[in-house]
Design a protein around this motif. Sequence first.
Motif: not given
Length: 190
Positions: A51-55, A67-73, A78-83
């Motif tokens: 649910t905390d991912a952005i495809m 997807s980017f994994l946002t770790d619930f905000g 997003l340039s630094l978010a794990p994929i």
Amino acid sequence: MVHSYEIPPLLGEIMAWEKEIKQKVPYLETPTGYFLQFDPSDNGGYRSSPTDAIMFARTGMGGIHFSFLTDFGSVTDLSLAPIIRVDPMNFGNCTKLVANNIRDFFVLHFSEHEGLLLNDFESEEHYLSYLRDQEDEDEDNEEESEISTGRSGNGRRSRCVTWLCSASAFSASLRDMPTCKRYGEHAGTN
């Protein structure tokens, strides 16, 4: 907390390049090999999509998407978010961390290490064996192409895309990316 996410610059540049170059390579459904998008409200739509991912990318096969994994905000850039890779048909192992960030993701993809993004390898030796098999398959395909057309083959699609990337607007970004020297250096390992 609801966060308003912006498209990472590298993803935006690649999407713009893909749109621009698509007319020059109509034989490729998608020049990058992925169906790229950016919609912060789309997590992929599968029960296995966190649910905390952005495809941002779909392969077009079996629901596999990245997807980017946002770790619930807690990740605000997003340039630094794990994929992560979500493979809804890989029951029991649907989600896997595949890159530290979007830059590492495209390094793996454009440097012909896409196998690390799409497959699970038990060891470095297993991955190296996979690479050897891919090289043998590429050589066989090129020879078949040369025989059937009477001219030199085109090589792998990814080589073509890599060459096209060097001529694109974001080539400087790609040239500055670190090179993956061995399995697991940039991708998550089990």
